[in-house]
Write a protein that holds these residues in place. Structure first.
Motif, PDB file in Angstrom:
ATOM      1  N   ALA A  65       0.692  -1.047  -0.062  1.00 53.96           N
ATOM      2  CA  ALA A  65      -0.119  -0.041   0.026  1.00 53.96           C
ATOM      3  C   ALA A  65       0.750   1.189   0.000  1.00 53.96           C
ATOM      4  CB  ALA A  65      -1.021  -0.057   1.092  1.00 53.96           C
ATOM      5  N   GLY A  66       1.950   1.425  -0.782  1.00 56.02           N
ATOM      6  CA  GLY A  66       2.921   2.451  -1.016  1.00 56.02           C
ATOM      7  C   GLY A  66       3.917   2.414  -0.013  1.00 56.02           C
ATOM      8  N   ASP A  67       3.812   1.659   1.266  1.00 58.06           N
ATOM      9  CA  ASP A  67       4.984   1.688   2.300  1.00 58.06           C
ATOM     10  C   ASP A  67       6.021   0.578   2.088  1.00 58.06           C
ATOM     11  OD1 ASP A  67       3.353   3.537   3.755  1.00 58.06           O
ATOM     12  OD2 ASP A  67       2.480   2.184   4.790  1.00 58.06           O
ATOM     13  N   ASP A  68       7.435   1.147   2.285  1.00 55.42           N
ATOM     14  CA  ASP A  68       8.225   0.129   1.987  1.00 55.42           C
ATOM     15  C   ASP A  68       8.421  -0.971   3.301  1.00 55.42           C
ATOM     16  OD1 ASP A  68      10.619  -1.102   1.443  1.00 55.42           O
ATOM     17  OD2 ASP A  68      11.725   0.755   0.947  1.00 55.42           O
ATOM     18  N   VAL A  69       8.155  -2.039   2.918  1.00 51.07           N
ATOM     19  CA  VAL A  69       8.441  -3.153   3.903  1.00 51.07           C
ATOM     20  C   VAL A  69       9.380  -4.303   3.561  1.00 51.07           C
ATOM     21  CG1 VAL A  69       5.856  -3.043   4.560  1.00 51.07           C
ATOM     22  CG2 VAL A  69       6.555  -4.483   2.743  1.00 51.07           C
ATOM     23  N   THR A  70      10.506  -3.797   2.937  1.00 50.98           N
ATOM     24  CA  THR A  70      11.355  -4.459   2.317  1.00 50.98           C
ATOM     25  C   THR A  70      12.231  -4.990   3.502  1.00 50.98           C
ATOM     26  OG1 THR A  70      11.844  -3.454   0.364  1.00 50.98           O
ATOM     27  CG2 THR A  70      13.519  -4.848   0.933  1.00 50.98           C
ATOM     28  N   GLY A  71      12.366  -6.416   3.901  1.00 47.30           N
ATOM     29  CA  GLY A  71      12.966  -6.939   4.945  1.00 47.30           C
ATOM     30  C   GLY A  71      12.369  -7.357   6.077  1.00 47.30           C
ATOM     31  N   LEU A  72      11.061  -6.766   6.138  1.00 48.99           N
ATOM     32  CA  LEU A  72      10.315  -6.988   7.439  1.00 48.99           C
ATOM     33  C   LEU A  72      10.028  -8.482   7.495  1.00 48.99           C
ATOM     34  CD1 LEU A  72       7.714  -4.207   7.630  1.00 48.99           C
ATOM     35  CD2 LEU A  72       9.910  -4.384   8.708  1.00 48.99           C
ATOM     36  N   PRO A  73      10.073  -9.129   8.624  1.00 51.80           N
ATOM     37  CA  PRO A  73       9.803 -10.643   8.918  1.00 51.80           C
ATOM     38  C   PRO A  73       8.389 -10.843   8.858  1.00 51.80           C
ATOM     39  CG  PRO A  73      10.090  -9.378  11.236  1.00 51.80           C
ATOM     40  CD  PRO A  73      10.739  -8.246   9.796  1.00 51.80           C
ATOM     41  N   PRO A  74       8.006 -12.224   8.574  1.00 46.91           N
ATOM     42  CA  PRO A  74       6.746 -12.635   8.396  1.00 46.91           C
ATOM     43  C   PRO A  74       5.756 -11.884   9.672  1.00 46.91           C
ATOM     44  CG  PRO A  74       8.062 -14.272   7.989  1.00 46.91           C
ATOM     45  CD  PRO A  74       9.181 -13.226   8.557  1.00 46.91           C
ATOM     46  N   ARG A  75       6.160 -12.042  10.918  1.00 43.67           N
ATOM     47  CA  ARG A  75       5.379 -11.566  11.837  1.00 43.67           C
ATOM     48  C   ARG A  75       4.853 -10.067  11.842  1.00 43.67           C
ATOM     49  NH1 ARG A  75      10.306 -11.780  14.189  1.00 43.67           N
ATOM     50  NH2 ARG A  75      11.054  -9.856  15.174  1.00 43.67           N
ATOM     51  N   VAL A  82      -0.692  -8.846   5.876  1.00 47.38           N
ATOM     52  CA  VAL A  82      -0.631  -9.927   4.695  1.00 47.38           C
ATOM     53  C   VAL A  82      -0.817 -11.175   5.422  1.00 47.38           C
ATOM     54  CG1 VAL A  82       1.532 -10.930   3.517  1.00 47.38           C
ATOM     55  CG2 VAL A  82       1.330  -8.350   4.002  1.00 47.38           C
ATOM     56  N   GLY A  83      -1.717 -11.915   4.855  1.00 48.80           N
ATOM     57  CA  GLY A  83      -2.141 -13.179   5.110  1.00 48.80           C
ATOM     58  C   GLY A  83      -1.395 -14.323   4.200  1.00 48.80           C
ATOM     59  N   ARG A  84      -1.202 -15.510   4.629  1.00 46.75           N
ATOM     60  CA  ARG A  84      -0.597 -16.518   3.750  1.00 46.75           C
ATOM     61  C   ARG A  84      -1.318 -17.893   4.107  1.00 46.75           C
ATOM     62  NH1 ARG A  84       5.793 -17.745   2.306  1.00 46.75           N
ATOM     63  NH2 ARG A  84       5.249 -19.388   0.819  1.00 46.75           N
ATOM     64  N   LEU A 161      -7.470 -15.226   7.171  1.00 42.02           N
ATOM     65  CA  LEU A 161      -8.262 -13.998   6.829  1.00 42.02           C
ATOM     66  C   LEU A 161      -8.349 -13.345   8.341  1.00 42.02           C
ATOM     67  CD1 LEU A 161     -11.377 -15.287   4.769  1.00 42.02           C
ATOM     68  CD2 LEU A 161      -9.438 -13.924   4.071  1.00 42.02           C
ATOM     69  N   ALA A 162      -7.974 -14.113   9.407  1.00 40.44           N
ATOM     70  CA  ALA A 162      -8.022 -13.532  10.772  1.00 40.44           C
ATOM     71  C   ALA A 162      -7.469 -12.100  10.907  1.00 40.44           C
ATOM     72  CB  ALA A 162      -7.527 -14.532  11.770  1.00 40.44           C
ATOM     73  N   ASN A 163      -6.436 -11.767  10.344  1.00 38.59           N
ATOM     74  CA  ASN A 163      -5.928 -10.698  10.513  1.00 38.59           C
ATOM     75  C   ASN A 163      -6.583  -9.568   9.474  1.00 38.59           C
ATOM     76  OD1 ASN A 163      -4.623 -11.367   8.176  1.00 38.59           O
ATOM     77  ND2 ASN A 163      -2.713 -10.349   8.738  1.00 38.59           N
ATOM     78  N   ARG A 164      -7.566  -9.802   9.099  1.00 40.57           N
ATOM     79  CA  ARG A 164      -8.325  -8.880   8.095  1.00 40.57           C
ATOM     80  C   ARG A 164      -7.330  -8.327   6.845  1.00 40.57           C
ATOM     81  NH1 ARG A 164     -11.932  -5.284  12.109  1.00 40.57           N
ATOM     82  NH2 ARG A 164     -13.041  -6.979  13.105  1.00 40.57           N
ATOM     83  N   LEU A 167      -3.376  -8.184   1.725  1.00 41.51           N
ATOM     84  CA  LEU A 167      -2.903  -8.952   0.777  1.00 41.51           C
ATOM     85  C   LEU A 167      -2.990 -10.485   1.195  1.00 41.51           C
ATOM     86  CD1 LEU A 167      -0.688  -9.506  -1.766  1.00 41.51           C
ATOM     87  CD2 LEU A 167       1.056  -8.968  -0.074  1.00 41.51           C
ATOM     88  N   LEU A 168      -3.163 -11.445   0.221  1.00 37.86           N
ATOM     89  CA  LEU A 168      -3.263 -12.807   0.963  1.00 37.86           C
ATOM     90  C   LEU A 168      -2.407 -13.463  -0.205  1.00 37.86           C
ATOM     91  CD1 LEU A 168      -4.569 -15.080   2.387  1.00 37.86           C
ATOM     92  CD2 LEU A 168      -6.399 -15.061   0.786  1.00 37.86           C
ATOM     93  N   LEU A 169      -1.116 -14.057   0.612  1.00 40.60           N
ATOM     94  CA  LEU A 169      -0.570 -14.879  -0.433  1.00 40.60           C
ATOM     95  C   LEU A 169      -0.871 -16.485  -0.318  1.00 40.60           C
ATOM     96  CD1 LEU A 169       3.051 -13.197   0.706  1.00 40.60           C
ATOM     97  CD2 LEU A 169       1.493 -12.913  -1.647  1.00 40.60           C
ATOM     98  N   MET A 170      -1.170 -17.008  -1.433  1.00 44.80           N
ATOM     99  CA  MET A 170      -1.651 -18.582  -1.403  1.00 44.80           C
ATOM    100  C   MET A 170      -0.745 -19.450  -2.187  1.00 44.80           C
ATOM    101  SD  MET A 170      -5.657 -17.846  -1.934  1.00 44.80           S
ATOM    102  CE  MET A 170      -6.206 -19.473  -0.984  1.00 44.80           C
TER     103      MET A 170
END
Length: 249
Positions: A65-75, A82-84, A161-164, A167-170
């Motif tokens: 959504a425009g914010d740089d999240v490069t390198g952030l861990p999954p949590r 971000v759901g997966r 879907l619990a974290n609303r 982005l959903l990665l499947m």
């Protein structure tokens, strides 16, 4: 102009001198179903892991959504929406369907340790609502260990879907499922994505699922995107037929 939910900019990752992902760039819009396909070893899993923060890129950026999240861990990406889901389902077999989803909700609300002590019906109604959305409300008291594989996939979707998510990665969401169950799960996912404007990126080997449910298809081969566009245009692309689709039949 609507800001893309996900933007990958020149993502690159090298393993042992081999470029598993080589300068990949793309964008994903709210509510869009985007399929990522390619032959084995094309770099799909590495790209997914770069996007989900499990692997750090050698070069390139990831924007949410425009914010740089490069390198952030999954949590931290989970906290940002971000759901997966995974190729092999990640549920607790001994816990009930409802308990698995409640654990995901407790994590989202930063109350996960509440599960280890009496917590009443904390988030029970929210868990039931999520399970209803994926067609599993009637089985919420069953242990996940006794469920059919297709039903486990639905539980995992409810957990994602619990974290609303925005982005959903499947990762191969229909692997191991019967053909009818595959189509039903992806139709359900597409309906939820459109209704809630969730961007969905999925990998899949079943071309009926890909061309039946993706609004757009990307093809990865040897770490590089060789085609991207509407399903029928990608299906007809001679490079795609030579590197991948021609080997399917």
């Amino acid at each position: 102009m609507t800001t893309p939910v996900l933007q990958a900019e020149g993502l690159t990752k090298t393993w042992g001198g081999v470029r598993a992902v080589d300068g990949v760039s793309f964008a994903l819009a709210p509510g869009e179903m985007l399929a990522l396909i390619g032959p084995n070893g094309a770099g799909k899993s590495t790209l997914f892991n770069l996007l989900n923060g499990q692997v750090r890129a050698d070069a390139g950026r990831v924007r949410l959504a425009g914010d740089d999240v490069t390198g952030l861990p999954p949590r931290k990406l989970w906290r940002r929406g971000v759901g997966r889901t995974f190729q092999i389902t990640a549920t607790f077999a001994s816990l009930s369907v409802a308990e698995n989803v409640r654990l995901a909700l407790l994590s989202h609300h930063r109350r996960v340790f509440s599960f280890l002590r009496p917590s009443g019906d904390l988030f029970a109604e929210e868990a039931k609502e999520l399970l209803d959305r994926v067609g599993m409300a009637a089985q919420l008291q069953k242990a996940c260990g006794v469920l059919a594989y297709g039903d486990l996939k639905r539980v995992e979707l409810a957990m994602a879907l619990a974290n609303r998510p925005r982005l959903l990665l499947m990762d191969e969401p229909t692997a191991g499922m019967a053909p009818e169950a595959r189509q039903a799960l992806m139709a359900q996912t597409a309906a939820i994505a459109q209704a809630e404007k969730i961007a969905v990126l999925f990998t899949e080997h079943d071309m009926d699922v890909v061309f039946g449910h993706a609004a757009r298809v990307m093809v990865l081969d040897r770490g590089r995107l060789i085609a991207e566009g509407a399903p029928e245009a990608v299906r007809a692309d001679p490079r795609v037929r030579e590197s991948y689709l021609g080997k399917q039949g």
